[in-house]
Design a protein around this motif. Structure first.
Motif, PDB file in Angstrom:
ATOM      1  N   LEU A 191      40.276  47.973  26.951  1.00 42.83           N
ATOM      2  CA  LEU A 191      39.743  46.754  26.335  1.00 42.83           C
ATOM      3  C   LEU A 191      40.236  45.521  27.094  1.00 42.83           C
ATOM      4  O   LEU A 191      39.465  44.597  27.370  1.00 42.83           O
ATOM      5  CB  LEU A 191      40.183  46.676  24.872  1.00 42.83           C
ATOM      6  N   ALA A 192      41.517  45.538  27.451  1.00 42.90           N
ATOM      7  CA  ALA A 192      42.073  44.420  28.217  1.00 42.90           C
ATOM      8  C   ALA A 192      41.339  44.295  29.549  1.00 42.90           C
ATOM      9  O   ALA A 192      41.017  43.192  29.996  1.00 42.90           O
ATOM     10  CB  ALA A 192      43.566  44.629  28.454  1.00 42.90           C
ATOM     11  N   GLU A 259      49.853  56.913  36.382  1.00 41.09           N
ATOM     12  CA  GLU A 259      48.768  57.486  35.594  1.00 41.09           C
ATOM     13  C   GLU A 259      48.415  56.628  34.374  1.00 41.09           C
ATOM     14  O   GLU A 259      47.251  56.507  33.996  1.00 41.09           O
ATOM     15  CB  GLU A 259      49.181  58.889  35.145  1.00 41.09           C
ATOM     16  N   ILE A 260      49.441  55.994  33.795  1.00 40.25           N
ATOM     17  CA  ILE A 260      49.202  55.252  32.553  1.00 40.25           C
ATOM     18  C   ILE A 260      48.249  54.081  32.786  1.00 40.25           C
ATOM     19  O   ILE A 260      47.471  53.707  31.918  1.00 40.25           O
ATOM     20  CB  ILE A 260      50.540  54.737  31.976  1.00 40.25           C
ATOM     21  N   ILE A 261      48.289  53.505  33.987  1.00 39.89           N
ATOM     22  CA  ILE A 261      47.515  52.308  34.263  1.00 39.89           C
ATOM     23  C   ILE A 261      46.160  52.666  34.904  1.00 39.89           C
ATOM     24  O   ILE A 261      45.359  51.801  35.233  1.00 39.89           O
ATOM     25  CB  ILE A 261      48.357  51.355  35.169  1.00 39.89           C
ATOM     26  N   HIS A 262      45.917  53.963  35.042  1.00 41.31           N
ATOM     27  CA  HIS A 262      44.745  54.449  35.764  1.00 41.31           C
ATOM     28  C   HIS A 262      43.412  53.972  35.192  1.00 41.31           C
ATOM     29  O   HIS A 262      42.571  53.448  35.928  1.00 41.31           O
ATOM     30  CB  HIS A 262      44.764  55.979  35.789  1.00 41.31           C
ATOM     31  N   SER A 263      43.225  54.152  33.904  1.00 38.13           N
ATOM     32  CA  SER A 263      41.950  53.778  33.283  1.00 38.13           C
ATOM     33  C   SER A 263      41.734  52.281  33.393  1.00 38.13           C
ATOM     34  O   SER A 263      40.625  51.805  33.627  1.00 38.13           O
ATOM     35  CB  SER A 263      41.919  54.161  31.810  1.00 38.13           C
ATOM     36  N   PHE A 264      42.830  51.546  33.203  1.00 33.38           N
ATOM     37  CA  PHE A 264      42.786  50.094  33.305  1.00 33.38           C
ATOM     38  C   PHE A 264      42.307  49.675  34.695  1.00 33.38           C
ATOM     39  O   PHE A 264      41.365  48.892  34.840  1.00 33.38           O
ATOM     40  CB  PHE A 264      44.191  49.561  33.031  1.00 33.38           C
ATOM     41  N   ALA A 265      42.945  50.236  35.717  1.00 36.66           N
ATOM     42  CA  ALA A 265      42.607  49.859  37.095  1.00 36.66           C
ATOM     43  C   ALA A 265      41.187  50.306  37.443  1.00 36.66           C
ATOM     44  O   ALA A 265      40.444  49.573  38.101  1.00 36.66           O
ATOM     45  CB  ALA A 265      43.616  50.472  38.066  1.00 36.66           C
ATOM     46  N   PHE A 266      40.809  51.489  36.974  1.00 35.15           N
ATOM     47  CA  PHE A 266      39.466  51.988  37.264  1.00 35.15           C
ATOM     48  C   PHE A 266      38.406  51.050  36.689  1.00 35.15           C
ATOM     49  O   PHE A 266      37.459  50.659  37.370  1.00 35.15           O
ATOM     50  CB  PHE A 266      39.281  53.396  36.684  1.00 35.15           C
ATOM     51  N   THR A 267      38.593  50.686  35.423  1.00 32.80           N
ATOM     52  CA  THR A 267      37.641  49.794  34.767  1.00 32.80           C
ATOM     53  C   THR A 267      37.531  48.482  35.527  1.00 32.80           C
ATOM     54  O   THR A 267      36.431  47.945  35.728  1.00 32.80           O
ATOM     55  CB  THR A 267      38.080  49.532  33.319  1.00 32.80           C
TER      56      THR A 267
ATOM     57  N   ALA B 424      50.527  44.547  35.491  1.00 32.87           N
ATOM     58  CA  ALA B 424      49.171  44.595  36.030  1.00 32.87           C
ATOM     59  C   ALA B 424      48.593  43.186  36.098  1.00 32.87           C
ATOM     60  O   ALA B 424      47.878  42.845  37.041  1.00 32.87           O
ATOM     61  CB  ALA B 424      48.291  45.495  35.164  1.00 32.87           C
ATOM     62  N   GLY B 425      48.920  42.372  35.103  1.00 31.48           N
ATOM     63  CA  GLY B 425      48.459  40.992  35.074  1.00 31.48           C
ATOM     64  C   GLY B 425      48.989  40.206  36.271  1.00 31.48           C
ATOM     65  O   GLY B 425      48.266  39.418  36.883  1.00 31.48           O
ATOM     66  N   ILE B 426      50.249  40.441  36.608  1.00 29.31           N
ATOM     67  CA  ILE B 426      50.838  39.744  37.758  1.00 29.31           C
ATOM     68  C   ILE B 426      50.145  40.207  39.053  1.00 29.31           C
ATOM     69  O   ILE B 426      49.793  39.399  39.912  1.00 29.31           O
ATOM     70  CB  ILE B 426      52.356  39.996  37.844  1.00 29.31           C
ATOM     71  N   VAL B 427      49.928  41.525  39.156  1.00 23.84           N
ATOM     72  CA  VAL B 427      49.241  42.057  40.336  1.00 23.84           C
ATOM     73  C   VAL B 427      47.857  41.421  40.474  1.00 23.84           C
ATOM     74  O   VAL B 427      47.453  40.980  41.550  1.00 23.84           O
ATOM     75  CB  VAL B 427      49.113  43.600  40.241  1.00 23.84           C
ATOM     76  N   LEU B 428      47.175  41.340  39.341  1.00 26.32           N
ATOM     77  CA  LEU B 428      45.829  40.766  39.355  1.00 26.32           C
ATOM     78  C   LEU B 428      45.879  39.281  39.709  1.00 26.32           C
ATOM     79  O   LEU B 428      45.009  38.762  40.416  1.00 26.32           O
ATOM     80  CB  LEU B 428      45.200  40.956  37.970  1.00 26.32           C
ATOM     81  N   THR B 429      46.913  38.596  39.236  1.00 23.56           N
ATOM     82  CA  THR B 429      47.065  37.177  39.535  1.00 23.56           C
ATOM     83  C   THR B 429      47.177  36.952  41.042  1.00 23.56           C
ATOM     84  O   THR B 429      46.642  35.984  41.576  1.00 23.56           O
ATOM     85  CB  THR B 429      48.316  36.612  38.838  1.00 23.56           C
ATOM     86  N   VAL B 430      47.896  37.869  41.719  1.00 24.56           N
ATOM     87  CA  VAL B 430      48.019  37.759  43.168  1.00 24.56           C
ATOM     88  C   VAL B 430      46.624  37.720  43.799  1.00 24.56           C
ATOM     89  O   VAL B 430      46.336  36.887  44.660  1.00 24.56           O
ATOM     90  CB  VAL B 430      48.846  38.939  43.738  1.00 24.56           C
ATOM     91  N   GLY B 431      45.755  38.618  43.332  1.00 28.06           N
ATOM     92  CA  GLY B 431      44.409  38.643  43.883  1.00 28.06           C
ATOM     93  C   GLY B 431      43.612  37.407  43.538  1.00 28.06           C
ATOM     94  O   GLY B 431      42.842  36.894  44.349  1.00 28.06           O
TER      95      GLY B 431
END
Lengths: 323, 540
Positions: A191-192, A259-267, B424-431
């Motif tokens: 969702l995020a 693995e935990i962040i996989h779906s997030f990154a894929f989306t 992940a937010g920080i990584v995305l911020t870099v981009g």
């Protein structure tokens, strides 16, 4: 280094019909997937239990299944590998209310004797919380869309707002379709990611729109499609570059983020590609088809400028004491 | 706004020096701020505000607990019923069929002359509504009282759980109300399965201590008795905690309960086994003394959470108001029990609505993985920017690094929590943070191609770019704010880092880089090497 000639105008609107066919196929395909295969809601939204177990050696999945069979609580449990052969995830539809002894403890006890393992994560989401999270999730997507719509309408014009929201719906639909296609668990992190796509795709669209708005006021052509072509061409380097840098980082997240962040990154990966495409090939053509009236807009701007000038003049006169 | 150089044509030794301007001063100040306040987090120093790691990164237990408030209402009705029983017994008022149901207490009087006495007694009980139908009485709680009772049960549960966890000795436990009736419990210090189990046992324990009289007349028949038969004598059948299958027949109305407890601590009996020593307040001591004085030779049952811990014979009057609870516990169990007794009983049972527990090794793995992603993504972006924009890329990269420091500093100062989605937010911020510089650089290049002076290209490039950057960032910010408002737990962390990153990028990527350009402008003018400075062919 330069990817694109800065002065060249590319004929994007010429292929807009073909792009539209592609978009319609993708969006319809996504909806077919969503209605036939459907989304796999993860524990966050459907409620249930997740137990993540890591073994010292490769996980004995068959033996684990056998051990869990003994207790009827684990009926319908699915065991899948998670990132590496040592690590597995047990998914259950059920949850438990007892604080002292929950379903995760039961799994821990049942797995005794299947080898040397460590329970690394237990997520239990009761049905009430699951429902609440789902409601909140849908609300947040709606609210964000409405908020963005209002802002764009306020800063640009209603046609821009509608066009950008259509691009958003396009992006989110395709991202959801991809999630359904690959059978990813839809959890809070997905969702995020969807909300980030919302912001990101709009970011792209707005940069293009801003240039179109500027082009309309500065360029001489009264042909909207030509004006749009010019504006997109001017922003093409930026669109590509930002998409590339963002794609880089999300790709590293996808590859190395665990693995935990996989779906997030894929989306997000899907969203970046689709969002970049849609800002050029969806949002702008929609704007064109809505019959955005260049002359009318210019007249309005001129009118506005005249009023401003008039106000300015009055103020100047006032300050000089002539009124 | 346009504070920079006059005519680039008139170069002198004076103008060769780099020029200070307000933008660069603000930028340097921001960098110093960022570095200074992010150091405690980066170096893990003793002093200074540090970023808190979320439970998903450091490991720990997150629980959302519900309170069975209807149980509190039931027990309130039960206590009203025992009050009625106590009063009518004392004054010899004859009543029949006294019972506490889900939402009401019913009884009927046998002698209508005594109705006045009953009415007088009931009038003294607050928050109830009495319906009289002939001889039949029906007592219910008023709606306000039901709400108040439920609210009190939740408040009391939060207070009690907090007390218990504070005494448990874990680092930084969080106990907070969430929404109307949920309790959020976060325990970052939990490292093992055993610790988690102990904490959960401690939290959920009702810890209701009661001193009760054994029904001496009928206790021999306890194994033949059904619960309803026992109830007809005003008794309850309770199991023994130590010996399985052993049952005790106990008088239903307790002599006193844990509410009169002033202290509980761990002690040891003659054979050096742990036991709980407790003491009662003066009222409790009085009642306890009176009871034991009158009942020498009888048994006294010490009942905790519906289990009989011991039922010793009363040898003599026990004054002073202290006693022991012995059982077969380990020292750890005895300590936890003492904590639970000290912090009071839970008025209503609690139940699990949501639980997320992460082992420390998984948290460490997540940190490592996200750092690799951050570093990898960062390097790729930095190299790419330099290859594509040359010096302009270096300037953008300075802004990017500054941005990272500012994110860390702001998070540390506000005590924000860094979660895995936050990483992940920080990584995305870099981009996304370099986006502003991409837009600006493209604008500058475009203006340079159209043949304007370098000074004009820079100033006008910023002017042209800023509107688009603002609009784009504000829309992303709208999405982030909604995410923060509606997100839970770890997701909030993502919204936080993204928001701070966007705001910081306005400062670093727009203001900061502009300052650098203005500072270097005379140099750029002098060298005229557009390929070096902006990565474009000087002439075409």
């Amino acid at each position: 280094m330069e990817f694109f000639k800065n002065t060249k105008t590319y004929g994007f609107m010429g292929v807009s019909k073909a792009a539209m066919v592609l978009s319609i196929i993708l969006v319809l395909g996504s909806y077919v997937l969503l209605f036939t295969k459907g989304l796999d809601y993860g524990v966050d939204f459907a409620g249930g239990t997740i137990v993540q177990v890591k073994y010292a050696k490769a996980a004995p999945i068959d033996q684990m299944r056998e051990s869990l069979k003994a207790d009827p609580v684990f009926k319908g449990a699915s065991i899948t590998e998670f990132g590496s052969p040592e690590e597995v995830i047990i998914r259950l539809r059920g949850s438990s209310e007892s604080v002292t002894s929950d379903i995760g403890d039961l799994a821990h006890a049942s797995l005794k004797g299947t080898g040397d393992f460590e329970v690394r994560r237990v997520d239990i989401v009761g049905p009430k919380v699951g429902d609440e999270l789902r409601e909140k999730g849908i609300m947040s997507l709606l609210l964000a869309t409405i908020g963005i719509l209002i802002y764009v309408a306020f800063r640009f014009e209603w046609r821009f707002a509608v066009a950008s929201v259509m691009a958003l719906v396009h992006d989110i639909s395709i991202a959801l379709g991809a999630i359904a296609l690959f059978g990813l668990d839809v959890n809070l992190d997905v969702l995020a990611a969807l909300l980030t796509i919302l912001g990101y795709s709009l970011n792209d669209t707005i940069i293009v729109f801003d240039r179109i708005r500027e082009g309309i006021t500065t360029s001489k052509t009264t042909d909207l499609s030509e004006s749009i072509n010019q504006s997109i061409s001017r922003t093409l380097a930026r669109t590509t570059l930002t998409s590339l840098t963002t794609f880089f980082v999300v790709f590293t997240l996808f590859m190395f983020g665990g693995e935990i962040i996989h779906s997030f990154a894929f989306t997000l990966l899907v969203g970046i590609v689709v969002g970049t495409y849609s800002s050029i090939f969806v949002a702008s053509p929609v704007l064109m088809w809505f019959g955005f009236d260049i002359k009318g807009y210019r007249a309005k701007l001129a009118e506005k400028a005249k009023r401003e000038a008039e106000k300015e003049r009055m103020r100047a006169q006032y300050e000089q004491g002539t009124i | 706004m346009k504070s920079s150089s006059d005519s680039p044509k008139t170069l002198s030794a004076e103008s060769m020096r780099m020029k200070l301007n307000y933008r660069i001063i603000i930028f340097v100040a921001t960098i110093l701020f960022g570095v200074f306040f992010s150091l405690p987090s980066l170096l893990q120093t003793e002093k200074g505000a540090k970023i808190t790691l979320g439970l998903d990164l450091q490991g720990g237990l997150h629980m959302l607990l519900g309170v069975k408030t209807e149980e509190a209402v039931k027990s309130r009705l039960k206590s009203i019923a025992s009050g009625i029983k106590h009063y009518t017994d004392k004054d010899d008022i004859l009543i029949d069929g006294l019972s506490a149901k889900e939402d009401r207490v019913i009884f009927s009087i046998l002698d209508s002359d005594e109705a006045k006495l009953i009415d007088k007694m009931l009038a003294e009980v607050k928050g109830i509504k009495v319906d009289i139908n002939g001889e039949e009485y029906r007592v219910t709680l008023t709606p306000e009282e039901v709400i108040a009772t439920k609210k009190q049960a939740i408040d009391q549960a939060i207070e009690t759980i907090r007390n218990r966890l504070d005494q448990f000795g874990l680092a930084e436990p969080t106990v907070a109300r969430q929404g109307e009736e949920k309790i959020l419990v976060e325990l970052p210090g939990i490292k093992t399965q055993e610790e988690e189990q102990r904490a959960r046992d401690l939290i959920s324990r009702a810890a209701k201590l009661e001193m009760m009289a054994v029904d001496e007349d009928r206790k021999m028949r306890v194994y033949q008795m059904t619960p309803s038969e026992a109830a007809s004598y005003g008794d309850v059948i309770l199991p023994d905690v130590a010996q399985e299958g052993v049952k005790h027949l106990i008088k239903e109305i307790p002599i006193l309960d844990g509410g009169m407890l002033t202290n509980a601590s761990v002690g040891f009996d003659q054979s050096n086994r742990p036991q709980i020593n407790f003491s009662l307040n003066s009222e409790g001591a009085q009642i306890f003394g009176d009871f034991t004085g009158k009942n020498v030779g009888n048994h006294l049952a010490i009942v905790l959470d519906g289990h009989v811990y011991s039922a010793p014979v009363i040898n003599e009057r026990i004054g002073g108001g202290s006693g022991q609870i012995s059982g077969n516990y380990t020292l750890e169990e005895a300590q936890d029990l003492a904590i639970a007794l000290r912090s009071g009983a839970l008025l209503a049972p609690i139940y699990m609505m949501e639980k997320r527990s992460v082992g420390p090794s998984l948290g460490a793995d997540s940190i490592r993985a996200s750092l690799v992603a951050l570093l990898g993504g960062f390097l790729m972006v930095v190299i790419f920017m330099v290859v594509y924009y040359r010096a302009a890329g270096v300037i953008a990269n300075i802004a990017l690094v500054a941005n990272l420091f500012i994110i860390l500093a702001v998070m540390a100062l506000f005590g924000a929590t860094l979660t895995l989605p936050g990483m992940a937010g920080i990584v995305l911020t870099v981009g996304m943070a370099v986006d502003a510089n991409v837009i600006i650089s493209e604008r500058i290049r475009e203006l340079l191609y159209s043949g304007v002076s370098i000074h004009k290209a820079i100033e006008q490039g910023y002017d042209n770019a800023i509107r688009a950057i603002l609009d784009a960032n504000i829309t992303t910010l709208i999405a982030a704010v909604v995410l923060y408002a509606y997100g839970t737990g770890a997701i909030k962390g993502f919204a936080i880092t993204i928001s701070i990153g966007i705001l910081a990028s306005m400062l670093t990527a727009i203001l900061g880089t502009h300052g650098i350009y203005q500072m270097l402008e005379t140099r750029i003018n002098q060298s005229k090497d557009k390929a070096f400075w902006f990565g474009i062919k000087a002439e075409r």
